[in-house]
Scaffold this active site. Structure first.
Site, PDB file in Angstrom:
ATOM      1  N   GLU A 127       4.026 -11.059 -16.173  1.00  0.00           N
ATOM      2  CA  GLU A 127       3.734 -10.530 -15.213  1.00  0.00           C
ATOM      3  C   GLU A 127       2.951  -9.319 -16.022  1.00  0.00           C
ATOM      4  O   GLU A 127       2.115  -9.195 -15.667  1.00  0.00           O
ATOM      5  CB  GLU A 127       5.406  -9.562 -14.586  1.00  0.00           C
ATOM      6  CG  GLU A 127       5.516 -10.286 -13.516  1.00  0.00           C
ATOM      7  CD  GLU A 127       6.573  -9.436 -13.155  1.00  0.00           C
ATOM      8  OE1 GLU A 127       6.456  -8.939 -11.562  1.00  0.00           O
ATOM      9  OE2 GLU A 127       7.752  -9.192 -14.029  1.00  0.00           O
TER      10      GLU A 127
ATOM     11  N   ARG B  55       2.603   0.928  -5.895  1.00  0.00           N
ATOM     12  CA  ARG B  55       2.477   0.197  -4.831  1.00  0.00           C
ATOM     13  C   ARG B  55       1.511  -0.698  -4.304  1.00  0.00           C
ATOM     14  O   ARG B  55       1.749  -1.768  -3.588  1.00  0.00           O
ATOM     15  CB  ARG B  55       2.818   1.194  -3.514  1.00  0.00           C
ATOM     16  CG  ARG B  55       3.989   1.851  -3.587  1.00  0.00           C
ATOM     17  CD  ARG B  55       4.218   2.538  -2.072  1.00  0.00           C
ATOM     18  NE  ARG B  55       4.397   2.044  -0.550  1.00  0.00           N
ATOM     19  CZ  ARG B  55       5.741   1.646  -1.050  1.00  0.00           C
ATOM     20  NH1 ARG B  55       6.412   1.805  -1.286  1.00  0.00           N
ATOM     21  NH2 ARG B  55       6.001   0.981   0.106  1.00  0.00           N
TER      22      ARG B  55
ATOM     23  N   GLU C  63      14.253 -15.010 -15.960  1.00  0.00           N
ATOM     24  CA  GLU C  63      13.886 -13.408 -16.025  1.00  0.00           C
ATOM     25  C   GLU C  63      12.872 -13.496 -16.923  1.00  0.00           C
ATOM     26  O   GLU C  63      11.828 -12.185 -17.251  1.00  0.00           O
ATOM     27  CB  GLU C  63      15.327 -12.607 -15.867  1.00  0.00           C
ATOM     28  CG  GLU C  63      14.557 -11.529 -15.800  1.00  0.00           C
ATOM     29  CD  GLU C  63      14.061 -10.502 -14.829  1.00  0.00           C
ATOM     30  OE1 GLU C  63      13.403 -11.256 -13.856  1.00  0.00           O
ATOM     31  OE2 GLU C  63      12.910  -9.534 -14.870  1.00  0.00           O
TER      32      GLU C  63
ATOM     33  N   TRP D 215      -3.373  -2.475  -1.366  1.00  0.00           N
ATOM     34  CA  TRP D 215      -2.779  -3.699  -1.938  1.00  0.00           C
ATOM     35  C   TRP D 215      -3.523  -4.605  -1.322  1.00  0.00           C
ATOM     36  O   TRP D 215      -2.890  -5.167   0.182  1.00  0.00           O
ATOM     37  CB  TRP D 215      -1.201  -4.385  -2.604  1.00  0.00           C
ATOM     38  CG  TRP D 215      -1.307  -5.071  -3.059  1.00  0.00           C
ATOM     39  CD1 TRP D 215      -1.043  -5.981  -4.143  1.00  0.00           C
ATOM     40  CD2 TRP D 215      -0.701  -6.644  -2.569  1.00  0.00           C
ATOM     41  NE1 TRP D 215      -0.551  -7.073  -4.134  1.00  0.00           N
ATOM     42  CE2 TRP D 215      -0.149  -7.009  -3.216  1.00  0.00           C
ATOM     43  CE3 TRP D 215      -0.445  -6.078  -1.179  1.00  0.00           C
ATOM     44  CZ2 TRP D 215      -0.146  -8.710  -2.688  1.00  0.00           C
ATOM     45  CZ3 TRP D 215      -0.121  -8.156  -1.048  1.00  0.00           C
ATOM     46  CH2 TRP D 215       0.406  -9.318  -2.120  1.00  0.00           C
TER      47      TRP D 215
ATOM     48  N   ASN E 213      -0.235   0.383   6.026  1.00  0.00           N
ATOM     49  CA  ASN E 213       0.246  -0.442   5.430  1.00  0.00           C
ATOM     50  C   ASN E 213       1.115  -2.016   6.130  1.00  0.00           C
ATOM     51  O   ASN E 213       1.902  -1.285   6.703  1.00  0.00           O
ATOM     52  CB  ASN E 213       1.765   0.452   4.401  1.00  0.00           C
ATOM     53  CG  ASN E 213       2.270  -1.289   3.973  1.00  0.00           C
ATOM     54  OD1 ASN E 213       1.762  -1.798   3.046  1.00  0.00           O
ATOM     55  ND2 ASN E 213       3.362  -0.142   3.010  1.00  0.00           N
ATOM     56  N   GLY E 214       0.226  -3.151   5.565  1.00  0.00           N
ATOM     57  CA  GLY E 214       0.946  -4.203   6.087  1.00  0.00           C
ATOM     58  C   GLY E 214       0.324  -5.153   7.002  1.00  0.00           C
ATOM     59  O   GLY E 214      -0.645  -5.532   6.662  1.00  0.00           O
TER      60      GLY E 214
ATOM     61  N   LYS F  78       4.073  -3.080  -6.001  1.00  0.00           N
ATOM     62  CA  LYS F  78       5.653  -3.241  -6.546  1.00  0.00           C
ATOM     63  C   LYS F  78       6.961  -3.955  -5.575  1.00  0.00           C
ATOM     64  O   LYS F  78       7.635  -4.469  -5.411  1.00  0.00           O
ATOM     65  CB  LYS F  78       6.407  -1.372  -6.859  1.00  0.00           C
ATOM     66  CG  LYS F  78       7.750  -0.991  -7.084  1.00  0.00           C
ATOM     67  CD  LYS F  78       8.177  -1.424  -8.626  1.00  0.00           C
ATOM     68  CE  LYS F  78       9.331  -1.457  -8.793  1.00  0.00           C
ATOM     69  NZ  LYS F  78       9.764  -2.531  -9.486  1.00  0.00           N
TER      70      LYS F  78
ATOM     71  N   CYS G  19       0.708  -1.077   0.108  1.00  0.00           N
ATOM     72  CA  CYS G  19      -0.075   0.021   0.014  1.00  0.00           C
ATOM     73  C   CYS G  19       0.896   1.468  -0.096  1.00  0.00           C
ATOM     74  O   CYS G  19       1.896   1.050   0.064  1.00  0.00           O
ATOM     75  CB  CYS G  19      -1.024   0.289   1.120  1.00  0.00           C
ATOM     76  SG  CYS G  19      -2.295  -1.467   1.383  1.00  0.00           S
TER      77      CYS G  19
ATOM     78  N   LYS H 279       8.990 -12.268 -17.140  1.00  0.00           N
ATOM     79  CA  LYS H 279       8.589 -10.807 -17.660  1.00  0.00           C
ATOM     80  C   LYS H 279       6.979 -10.874 -17.840  1.00  0.00           C
ATOM     81  O   LYS H 279       6.207  -9.919 -18.570  1.00  0.00           O
ATOM     82  CB  LYS H 279       9.441  -9.913 -18.555  1.00  0.00           C
ATOM     83  CG  LYS H 279      10.432  -9.176 -17.796  1.00  0.00           C
ATOM     84  CD  LYS H 279      10.448  -8.053 -16.944  1.00  0.00           C
ATOM     85  CE  LYS H 279      10.094  -7.945 -15.703  1.00  0.00           C
ATOM     86  NZ  LYS H 279      10.640  -8.209 -14.478  1.00  0.00           N
TER      87      LYS H 279
ATOM     88  N   HIS I 156      14.238 -33.671 -20.739  1.00  0.00           N
ATOM     89  CA  HIS I 156      13.496 -34.330 -19.620  1.00  0.00           C
ATOM     90  C   HIS I 156      11.656 -33.927 -19.202  1.00  0.00           C
ATOM     91  O   HIS I 156      11.584 -34.377 -17.726  1.00  0.00           O
ATOM     92  CB  HIS I 156      14.596 -33.933 -18.129  1.00  0.00           C
ATOM     93  CG  HIS I 156      15.566 -33.881 -18.135  1.00  0.00           C
ATOM     94  ND1 HIS I 156      15.941 -36.015 -18.365  1.00  0.00           N
ATOM     95  CD2 HIS I 156      17.690 -34.098 -18.500  1.00  0.00           C
ATOM     96  CE1 HIS I 156      17.824 -35.832 -18.513  1.00  0.00           C
ATOM     97  NE2 HIS I 156      18.020 -34.741 -18.929  1.00  0.00           N
TER      98      HIS I 156
HETATM   99  C1  F6R Z   1       9.528  -8.570 -11.214  1.00  0.00           C
HETATM  100  C2  F6R Z   1       9.603  -7.667  -9.318  1.00  0.00           C
HETATM  101  C3  F6R Z   1       8.978  -8.758  -8.840  1.00  0.00           C
HETATM  102  C4  F6R Z   1      10.701  -7.898  -7.674  1.00  0.00           C
HETATM  103  C5  F6R Z   1      10.472  -8.968  -6.285  1.00  0.00           C
HETATM  104  C6  F6R Z   1      11.980  -8.353  -4.949  1.00  0.00           C
HETATM  105  O1  F6R Z   1       9.036  -8.065 -12.273  1.00  0.00           O
HETATM  106  O2  F6R Z   1       9.829  -6.469  -9.761  1.00  0.00           O
HETATM  107  O3  F6R Z   1       9.239 -10.242  -8.894  1.00  0.00           O
HETATM  108  O4  F6R Z   1      11.639  -8.444  -8.463  1.00  0.00           O
HETATM  109  O5  F6R Z   1       9.226  -8.705  -5.402  1.00  0.00           O
HETATM  110  O6  F6R Z   1      11.444  -7.201  -4.892  1.00  0.00           O
HETATM  111  P1  F6R Z   1      13.077  -6.574  -4.154  1.00  0.00           P
HETATM  112  O7  F6R Z   1      14.151  -6.460  -4.998  1.00  0.00           O
HETATM  113  O8  F6R Z   1      12.024  -4.873  -4.259  1.00  0.00           O
HETATM  114  O9  F6R Z   1      13.211  -7.042  -3.276  1.00  0.00           O
END
Ligand code: F6R
Length: 607
Positions: A487, A27, A480, A74, A100-101, A602, A2, A484, A503
């Site tokens: 997401e 966020r 990765e 969130w 938040n939390g 985020k 949040c 991407k 496999h």
């Molecule tokens: C993917 C993404 C997430 C973050 C993960 C860790 O695009 O952004 O998978 O990499 O939530 O976040 P941080 O790096 O802030 O600990």
């Protein structure tokens, strides 16, 4: 998670709160709301969905008043609807809370409060905060009520509270971040400095368990024992322009394009190219464990940062010959890890707020490891709990899908690897460091492939599944690339090491399945080409990302993305860029909200 914003001062408060929330929307974006003090008490306005829904509502039903709080959510407890949106008012409408939390013991507190006659309207744990504070509030001393209430809370949280009597906001945190912004006859509160940059760059980051009181006249802070805290403000060097889209359609595309500069900023001033040495003035984990004494490294991270850590394992093992373990933050502490003496645990995190990564770092510390943070956000929790910090200097990353944070983490891990090598008295990494100087240029050239990748996205955006394959140091790049795409476009995608294809995943291959293969000129290149042949033999569609001449792959790959070649250990940083662009353009073509994909946030500040 949040986003929190608060304001005390003379400006038009609702507009200011909305502008702050715009900067924080990444966020969380399930719902949003604001509260101000109106002529007859606290008045809140909330809306389900993105911030624009709240803005529309406020246009239809304007809200005026003085000082206030804003929130973008969130959801953790309770569905993401208007009823559960914040700010949450207590049953007697005396206090308003944004949060938040998670309050882990909220059920127990709720039962107590219900028994004492308090009513609940929402499914949130936040309402427990509001009702408990209200039950302890004598109508005068809000700070005292918040202080007494927070002693009852278990969990990780940050929250801000206001009441009507005085123009003041009380805020506290245990885990998720809070930052106070200082102005002239006005003060600000936010969960992220990005929300404040338009108004002030003078900020104070609150420490865990601190409590802050903001009024237009000033800011007072107390520690957990109630002792006043004197802390000078620090000046942020972030440019407000960095949190604008700057002509790009999305933050994600802007951030992909910022990579040449961001990478330059990560190694700039830290490498003596003539002496082929990495010099960090600012790393400083010597306090607990000298660099030359490091015998094991544990890399702890989540999501994209975990993929950076997987590349980091190759870098550190090859350059410094130190064994490295990589763990998901969410798994590490639950598997009772073995931390041998002279272990350096490195938390890799863009935000420095990720609860799982922080917990893993804590678990490593408890078992005797020294802690280093590789982090993009100065003063974040990961940096505060660590003995040493390597800031990645990527600048603010707003797009929810991590791009420049990832590539700068790779450079930071490369610098760490070279640094550990130096500390062990090994031969200089002259060739590798010389290559580093060319990296920004190589990324620039890769970005010039954008039109071609847009065309590829146009060809494949209707696919239902994708497979990504890579080997060796490029295997995490396959992971990765798949992450991407998932997401941003919601297409199912899997990343595998190319050698594992036979496999199991080979069963998926048919004429509809695009298989993205990272085929770099390293020691496993020929093996990857064999894997490509295996895909082709089963009518799969091969999209190759390679630093070899495209002609070489003409017979085996349907599409070839030829990227510039750089040193083998830096090649993953180049190779990931077309995969970022492919995910971006595919997401855009599918009409997805690439900056704010569904269900994501985020920084994930809950376990
Ligand atoms: C993917 C993404 C997430 C973050 C993960 C860790 O695009 O952004 O998978 O990499 O939530 O976040 P941080 O790096 O802030 O600990």
């Amino acid at each position: 998670m949040c986003g929190i914003v608060g304001y005390v001062g003379g400006r038009e408060v609702v507009a200011l709160l909305i502008e702050g929330l715009r900067r924080l929307e990444y966020r969380g974006y399930d719902s949003a709301g604001v509260v101000v003090r109106g002529p007859e008490g606290l008045i809140a306005s909330k809306a389900e969905g993105k911030l624009d829904r709240l803005v529309d509502k406020l246009e239809r039903e304007p809200l005026t008043g003085s000082f206030g709080l804003g929130h973008t959510r969130w959801a953790t407890h309770g569905a993401p609807n208007e009823r559960n949106a914040h700010p949450v008012l207590d049953a007697r409408r005396r206090v308003a809370v944004i949060h938040n939390g998670i309050i882990e013991n909220f059920l127990q507190l709720k039962t107590e409060l219900i028994a004492a006659g308090w009513e609940f309207e929402t499914d949130t744990d936040t309402e427990v905060v509001a009702n408990l504070i209200s039950s302890l509030y004598d109508g005068d001393d809000l700070r005292g009520a918040v202080d007494a209430a927070r002693k009852r809370f278990e969990g990780m949280y940050a929250f801000a509270v206001m009441a009507t009597r005085r123009e003041e906001i009380v805020a506290t945190r245990q885990g998720p971040p809070l930052v106070v912004g200082l102005g002239e006859a006005e003060n600000f509160l936010a969960s992220d400095p990005a929300a404040l940059l338009t108004y002030t760059r003078d900020v104070i980051f609150l420490d865990n368990a601190e409590l802050a009181l903001l009024t237009p006249r000033g800011v007072e802070i107390w520690d957990a024992q109630g002792h006043p805290v004197e802390r000078a403000a620090q000046r942020l060097n972030w440019d407000p322009i960095q949190v604008e889209k700057g002509g790009y359609k999305h933050f994600m595309l802007k951030e992909i394009h910022e990579q040449p500069q961001a990478l330059q900023d990560t190694f700039g001033g830290r490498v003596d190219f003539e002496l082929a040495r990495v010099e960090f003035d600012d790393i400083g984990f010597e306090g607990s464990l000298g660099e030359s004494e490091v015998r094991r490294v544990h890399l702890l991270a989540c999501g994209t940062s975990l993929h950076a850590a997987l590349v980091g394992k190759f870098l550190i093992e090859e350059l410094a010959r130190i064994p490295v373990e990589v763990d998901y933050g969410s798994e590490y502490r639950y598997r009772d890890p073995i931390v041998e003496p002279a272990t350096l645990a490195v938390g890799v995190s863009q935000s420095g707020e990720t609860a799982d990564t922080l917990s893993a770092m804590g678990a490593a510390r408890e078992r005797g490891a020294s802690l280093l943070a590789i982090c993009n956000v100065a003063n974040s929790q990961a940096t505060r709990i660590s003995d040493g910090v390597i800031l990645t200097h990527a600048g603010p990353e707003i797009g929810v899908a991590s791009t420049k944070a990832f590539t700068t983490q790779l450079v930071a891990l490369f610098l760490l690897a070279v640094r550990l090598r130096q500390a062990r008295g090994m031969e200089t990494a002259a060739e590798e460091l010389a290559a580093l100087a060319h990296l920004p240029q190589a990324i620039d050239e890769t970005l010039a492939l954008e039109p071609k990748i847009d065309q590829l996205a146009r060809r494949f955006f209707r696919a239902e599944d994708f497979l990504y394959l890579g080997r060796g140091i490029n295997y995490p790049i396959a992971l990765e690339g798949a992450l991407k795409l998932k997401e941003i476009s919601y297409i199912h995608a899997e990343g595998y090491t190319a050698g594992e294809m036979k496999h199991g995943p080979i069963a998926l291959i048919d004429e509809d399945l695009p298989v993205v293969m990272v085929a770099s000129g390293d020691r496993v290149y020929d093996k990857v080409i064999s894997n490509m042949q295996e895909v082709k033999a089963r009518d799969g569609i091969v999209i190759a990302v390679t630093d070899h001449d495209a002609e070489e792959l003409a017979g085996v790959a349907d599409e070839v993305i030829q990227v510039p070649r750089i040193h083998r250990l830096l090649q993953p940083i180049v190779n990931v860029v077309p995969l970022q662009l492919l995910a971006y353009f595919t997401g855009v073509r599918r009409g997805a909200d690439v900056d704010q994909p569904r269900n994501l946030a985020k920084s994930v500040t809950v376990e």
